[in-house]
Motif scaffolding. Structure first.
Motif, mmCIF file in Angstrom:
data_model
loop_
_atom_site.group_PDB
_atom_site.id
_atom_site.type_symbol
_atom_site.label_atom_id
_atom_site.label_comp_id
_atom_site.label_asym_id
_atom_site.label_seq_id
_atom_site.Cartn_x
_atom_site.Cartn_y
_atom_site.Cartn_z
ATOM 1 N N ARG A 115 0.724 -1.178 -0.141
ATOM 2 C CA ARG A 115 -0.050 0.060 0.200
ATOM 3 C C ARG A 115 0.684 1.256 0.064
ATOM 4 O O ARG A 115 0.638 2.103 -0.803
ATOM 5 C CB ARG A 115 -0.738 0.069 1.353
ATOM 6 C CG ARG A 115 -1.973 -0.425 1.281
ATOM 7 C CD ARG A 115 -3.048 -0.157 2.423
ATOM 8 N NE ARG A 115 -3.685 -1.403 2.751
ATOM 9 C CZ ARG A 115 -4.581 -1.474 3.996
ATOM 10 N NH1 ARG A 115 -4.343 -0.503 4.909
ATOM 11 N NH2 ARG A 115 -5.172 -2.357 3.973
ATOM 12 N N LEU A 116 1.801 1.384 0.914
ATOM 13 C CA LEU A 116 2.837 2.480 1.236
ATOM 14 C C LEU A 116 3.477 2.722 -0.132
ATOM 15 O O LEU A 116 3.928 3.976 -0.263
ATOM 16 C CB LEU A 116 3.166 2.386 2.383
ATOM 17 C CG LEU A 116 2.458 2.494 3.664
ATOM 18 C CD1 LEU A 116 3.400 2.208 4.762
ATOM 19 C CD2 LEU A 116 1.939 3.982 3.947
ATOM 20 N N PHE A 117 4.090 1.614 -0.666
ATOM 21 C CA PHE A 117 4.943 1.969 -1.943
ATOM 22 C C PHE A 117 4.343 2.731 -2.916
ATOM 23 O O PHE A 117 4.974 3.506 -3.567
ATOM 24 C CB PHE A 117 5.396 0.448 -2.468
ATOM 25 C CG PHE A 117 6.538 0.841 -3.391
ATOM 26 C CD1 PHE A 117 7.656 1.261 -2.863
ATOM 27 C CD2 PHE A 117 6.567 0.432 -4.699
ATOM 28 C CE1 PHE A 117 8.757 1.335 -3.781
ATOM 29 C CE2 PHE A 117 7.383 0.726 -5.568
ATOM 30 C CZ PHE A 117 8.881 0.921 -4.951
ATOM 31 N N LYS A 118 2.865 2.715 -3.019
ATOM 32 C CA LYS A 118 2.068 3.426 -4.011
ATOM 33 C C LYS A 118 1.769 4.721 -3.422
ATOM 34 O O LYS A 118 1.530 5.618 -4.294
ATOM 35 C CB LYS A 118 1.027 2.834 -4.232
ATOM 36 C CG LYS A 118 1.120 1.377 -5.147
ATOM 37 C CD LYS A 118 -0.379 0.640 -5.284
ATOM 38 C CE LYS A 118 -0.270 -0.787 -5.199
ATOM 39 N NZ LYS A 118 -1.174 -1.462 -4.621
ATOM 40 N N LYS A 119 1.888 5.069 -2.018
ATOM 41 C CA LYS A 119 1.470 6.200 -1.589
ATOM 42 C C LYS A 119 2.424 6.909 -0.838
ATOM 43 O O LYS A 119 2.409 7.211 0.201
ATOM 44 C CB LYS A 119 0.078 6.093 -0.794
ATOM 45 C CG LYS A 119 -1.128 5.755 -1.490
ATOM 46 C CD LYS A 119 -2.239 5.870 -0.584
ATOM 47 C CE LYS A 119 -2.893 4.576 -0.414
ATOM 48 N NZ LYS A 119 -3.862 4.815 0.546
ATOM 49 N N LYS A 120 3.911 6.638 -1.230
ATOM 50 C CA LYS A 120 4.869 7.169 -0.300
ATOM 51 C C LYS A 120 5.323 8.412 -0.502
ATOM 52 O O LYS A 120 5.820 9.305 0.601
ATOM 53 C CB LYS A 120 6.087 6.331 -0.627
ATOM 54 C CG LYS A 120 6.682 6.613 -2.073
ATOM 55 C CD LYS A 120 7.851 5.614 -2.424
ATOM 56 C CE LYS A 120 8.239 5.823 -3.795
ATOM 57 N NZ LYS A 120 9.744 6.192 -3.826
ATOM 58 N N GLU A 121 4.879 9.457 -1.470
ATOM 59 C CA GLU A 121 5.254 10.715 -1.585
ATOM 60 C C GLU A 121 5.113 11.747 -0.565
ATOM 61 O O GLU A 121 6.065 12.519 -0.192
ATOM 62 C CB GLU A 121 4.774 11.386 -3.106
ATOM 63 C CG GLU A 121 5.582 10.988 -4.350
ATOM 64 C CD GLU A 121 5.671 9.534 -4.548
ATOM 65 O OE1 GLU A 121 4.689 8.932 -4.371
ATOM 66 O OE2 GLU A 121 6.765 9.304 -4.824
ATOM 67 N N LYS A 122 3.908 11.432 0.147
ATOM 68 C CA LYS A 122 3.462 12.562 1.115
ATOM 69 C C LYS A 122 4.082 12.248 2.371
ATOM 70 O O LYS A 122 3.738 12.844 3.656
ATOM 71 C CB LYS A 122 1.967 12.648 1.149
ATOM 72 C CG LYS A 122 1.303 13.364 0.254
ATOM 73 C CD LYS A 122 -0.277 13.594 0.509
ATOM 74 C CE LYS A 122 -0.846 14.394 -0.651
ATOM 75 N NZ LYS A 122 -2.262 13.940 -0.575
ATOM 76 N N ARG A 123 4.769 11.013 2.562
ATOM 77 C CA ARG A 123 5.327 10.608 3.793
ATOM 78 C C ARG A 123 6.737 10.722 3.940
ATOM 79 O O ARG A 123 7.421 9.592 3.302
ATOM 80 C CB ARG A 123 4.599 9.138 4.208
ATOM 81 C CG ARG A 123 3.182 9.157 4.142
ATOM 82 C CD ARG A 123 2.829 7.482 4.214
ATOM 83 N NE ARG A 123 1.393 7.557 4.956
ATOM 84 C CZ ARG A 123 0.256 7.319 4.212
ATOM 85 N NH1 ARG A 123 0.311 6.986 2.807
ATOM 86 N NH2 ARG A 123 -0.632 7.245 4.758
ATOM 87 N N PRO A 124 7.297 11.618 4.521
ATOM 88 C CA PRO A 124 8.961 11.813 4.552
ATOM 89 C C PRO A 124 9.631 10.679 5.079
ATOM 90 O O PRO A 124 10.701 10.632 4.505
ATOM 91 C CB PRO A 124 8.766 13.033 5.520
ATOM 92 C CG PRO A 124 7.532 13.134 6.260
ATOM 93 C CD PRO A 124 6.489 12.519 5.377
ATOM 94 N N LEU A 125 9.018 9.850 5.823
ATOM 95 C CA LEU A 125 9.888 8.723 6.311
ATOM 96 C C LEU A 125 10.215 7.729 5.288
ATOM 97 O O LEU A 125 11.253 7.076 5.592
ATOM 98 C CB LEU A 125 9.321 8.101 7.559
ATOM 99 C CG LEU A 125 9.446 9.183 8.887
ATOM 100 C CD1 LEU A 125 8.555 8.286 9.979
ATOM 101 C CD2 LEU A 125 10.743 9.488 9.596
ATOM 102 N N ILE A 126 9.571 7.619 4.463
ATOM 103 C CA ILE A 126 9.730 6.505 3.400
ATOM 104 C C ILE A 126 9.664 7.213 2.004
ATOM 105 O O ILE A 126 9.878 6.363 1.013
ATOM 106 C CB ILE A 126 8.229 5.408 3.448
ATOM 107 C CG1 ILE A 126 6.969 6.171 3.518
ATOM 108 C CG2 ILE A 126 8.706 4.783 4.893
ATOM 109 C CD1 ILE A 126 5.781 5.029 3.244
ATOM 110 N N SER A 127 9.577 8.431 1.743
ATOM 111 C CA SER A 127 9.504 8.959 0.279
ATOM 112 C C SER A 127 10.679 8.574 -0.481
ATOM 113 O O SER A 127 10.729 8.619 -1.635
ATOM 114 C CB SER A 127 9.138 10.375 0.592
ATOM 115 O OG SER A 127 10.071 11.206 1.263
ATOM 116 N N SER A 128 11.652 8.572 -0.075
ATOM 117 C CA SER A 128 13.001 8.114 -0.628
ATOM 118 C C SER A 128 13.335 6.770 -0.694
ATOM 119 O O SER A 128 14.299 6.341 -1.499
ATOM 120 C CB SER A 128 14.325 8.816 0.088
ATOM 121 O OG SER A 128 14.184 8.383 1.352
#
Ligand code: S3P
Length: 176
Positions: A115-128
């Motif tokens: 789920r998060l891999f598709k929605k990582k942009e807004k989440r600074p801890l995983i966006s990179s």
């Protein structure tokens, strides 16, 4: 509602706290608050901008003071927290001093990673994080570290499908 203390939803990023929170508040006909949105409104910045401009340590201190302020100002509402909120500044103890209606929405880390891999942009801890494999590794470890805080909740609800309606039903049955 069995009493009018705040209902708090906790759990890892992507577990569905906000969608469950919105639906639950509609069913109960009470206000819905999302701590990240409270912070974004107050600072007129997105969470990512706050992380970028002020750093995570400052974000955690803002998060703690806004949590304090919401808990002392609101009753009779549903409050969804950020994934990290329970894990800093003794926040779980603070929350439990206000309410016993604390629900941990537990989703397994494999599903969260997808789920998060598709929605990582807004989440600074995983966006990179660049690959799904790295995402799985990171979340597996991070979730394990955070579980000790999440498990301080009064109730744990497992939700491995996209079943926010069922989670809402379960919460309602535990409240009544
Ligand atoms: C965080 C989760 C985010 C947000 C911030 C940090 C975390 O909230 O508070 O990006 O530490 O897990 P969501 O759980 O709503 O994504």
């Amino acid at each position: 509602m069995s009493d009018n203390s705040v209902i708090v939803l906790i759990g890892y990023m992507g577990c569905g706290k906000s969608s469950v929170g919105k639906k639950l508040s509609q069913k109960l006909n009470v206000k819905f608050l999302d701590l990240d949105s409270v912070i974004e409104k107050k600072y007129s910045k997105s969470i990512s901008q706050i992380f970028n401009d002020l750093g995570e340590i400052k974000f955690r201190s803002i998060e703690n003071s806004e949590l304090n302020s919401v808990l002392s100002n609101y009753k009779n509402c549903v409050l969804s927290l950020g994934g990290g909120t329970p894990c800093y500044h003794d926040n779980m103890r603070l929350i439990l001093s206000y309410t016993t209606n604390v629900f941990f929405i537990d989703v397994n880390s494999e599903i969260l990673s997808e789920r998060l891999f598709k929605k990582k942009e807004k989440r600074p801890l995983i966006s990179s994080i660049d690959t799904i494999e790295e995402m799985k590794q990171f979340i597996n470890k991070h979730y394990f570290e955070r579980r000790q805080f999440y498990s301080m909740a009064t109730h744990s609800i497992t939700s491995n499908r996209n079943d926010s309606e069922n989670v809402v039903k379960e919460i309602l049955s535990l409240l009544n």
